[in-house]
Each structure stands twice: as structure tokens, then as C-alpha cells.
Design an enzyme around this catalytic site. Sequence first.
Site, mmCIF file in Angstrom:
data_model
loop_
_atom_site.group_PDB
_atom_site.id
_atom_site.type_symbol
_atom_site.label_atom_id
_atom_site.label_comp_id
_atom_site.label_asym_id
_atom_site.label_seq_id
_atom_site.Cartn_x
_atom_site.Cartn_y
_atom_site.Cartn_z
ATOM 1 C CE1 TYR A 61 0.110 2.116 4.208
ATOM 2 C CE2 TYR A 61 0.974 -0.164 4.506
ATOM 3 C CZ TYR A 61 0.874 1.331 5.066
ATOM 4 O OH TYR A 61 1.597 1.490 6.181
ATOM 5 N NE ARG A 121 -5.960 -18.771 5.764
ATOM 6 C CZ ARG A 121 -5.114 -19.343 6.818
ATOM 7 N NH1 ARG A 121 -4.551 -20.413 6.505
ATOM 8 N NH2 ARG A 121 -4.220 -18.590 7.251
ATOM 9 C CG HIS A 161 0.258 -20.205 4.399
ATOM 10 N ND1 HIS A 161 -0.840 -21.186 4.899
ATOM 11 C CD2 HIS A 161 0.775 -19.752 5.687
ATOM 12 C CE1 HIS A 161 -1.166 -20.803 6.009
ATOM 13 N NE2 HIS A 161 -0.201 -19.848 6.479
ATOM 14 C CE LYS A 204 3.351 3.238 3.178
ATOM 15 N NZ LYS A 204 3.608 3.702 4.323
#
Length: 285
Positions: A32, A100, A102, A149
Site C-alpha cells: 500500500y 486458502r 499459503h 510497505k
Amino acid sequence: MHKVFLNGDFVDADKASISPMDRGFLFGDGIYEVIPTYSTKPVGLGLHLARMNEGLKAVGIEYQADEAQWRKVIGDLVKQTDSDSQAVYIHISRGADKKRFHAYPKGIQPTVFAYAFDIAPSQDLQSKHTKTYHVTLAEDLRWQRCHIKSTSLLGNVMHFQQGQEAGKDEVILYNQQNEVTEAAACNVFIVKDGRIATPPLDNHLLPGITRRIAIDAIHKYTSLPVDERVVSLDELNEADEVWITSSSKELGPVLSIDDKKVGNGEPGKIWREAQEAYNKHKFNC
């Protein structure tokens, strides 16, 4: 109802939806940026997008942030209100998969989201209007890739919450060698005997865009010396001035650390010179 930008379209904020299988939701798997704007003009747009692209590459998300595209998106978002001081949050997650798991999935599209929100006006050099800060200290317990970030901000959130529970605005962090790293959501500068210092970039702190602009501005518009070097906890506590820097704070003077005054407990003259230089330079990079 304000609109947000989601996957190429502007939609009402209350109608924007993202799959619960999105890896940004499940894993914090994303990058982000927060880009400040004043009178619709973005600060350091090229620098922010370059850092975003570096972060996306580092985590293997296949998306290239284009400056021309994002300049238009940011302009459209901030023009929704008459506020002169806004920031745009840009969030790129890896996208939604069917299960889901990893490991990075193949063949999914990144989720691209952005919205604008009000921030404080640019720092006023008149002392009665200056936004100042009071902080506390904590040992840095976050992961070892803080230069990325990432949207995985739980470590920062927990540290910031320490500060809130102590009645402070921020938490300045230090490592096991009693060396300052950064704050929970800011970079850190100190001043001693007229000389400015800030911790050097490595994997323990974010390469802040405000930090970069401030250093460049100080070099360009002043004769003040700036050192990017290790800053010890003792140096922080004995500093004449301390600043925390971020996109929404610009250069924020710290007036106390754990209730002990920094210097004379007022914004310092070096801060004023540095903030003035920052104001001159912030739209030129």
C-alpha cells in the site's frame, strides 16, 4: 456518498465489495501507499509509486503502477470534496483465489483499491498552529522486512496501540542494541548541536517518502548538515530536537518523550528551517 476506486471503476463506497477469499483479507498479502495532496496537488507521487512498484516486485505481485494513470485517479478522488488537505490510500493485494493456501497462487488478478480521506493541513510555521507530538518508547518487536510497505501491519498496530494506551501520539522504537529504528507509523530525526541525524535505511525501517523529501530539501535549501547514521537511544533522549515524519504529518516536532521535555519543550529553530525547506520542495519531486 463518496466514490472509491476499485479494480478500474469508481463505485460508491458503501457498494464496493471484495471477496472474503482475497489474500489481502486472509493473509495481509499486499502493498500500500498513502499519498498526501494539498489543493489537489500530490506530494512525491513519482517517489510513492516507485516505492510501490519495488514492494510489489519484492513480494511477487504482478502489477505495475503507472504514474499517468494514478495521477488521474488521485485527481478524480480528491476532487469529490472541497477539502484542501487530503490523502489517497492505494492498496494492491495479490487477489482472490478459490482456496486458502499459503503459497502464491497462479493466474489470479490483483485487487486494486484506492480512496481519499481528509488529513491535517500542511504544517504551519506559526508556533501556535504547529501540530506537535508527545511520544513514548518501546523495543521494536516487528518482523525483519520493515522496508517493504506491506499491508501486514499488525506489529505496527500493536506498537501504536501501546502509545495510545499510554496517552501518547506515537511510539519510537529501538532494537536490542538500543539503536533507534523508526516509530510505529513514522520515521525519526534528531538534532544535536545544530546537526541533524536520522537512522540509515535497512530492513528494519521503511524508506519513508517524507523522510526522503525532507533530506533532499534540507540539502537543497539550507546549509544544515544531515547524517544518515545509527542513532542511539541515549542520543535520542539527549537530543535538542526530535521530529517524526510521515505523509500526513510532514515534519512533526516531538515535545516530550515519556513525559521528559525535548529541548525546551517547544518546536525548535532547526525544525522551522527544515519544514520551510520541505514546503518549498514537496511538489517538485
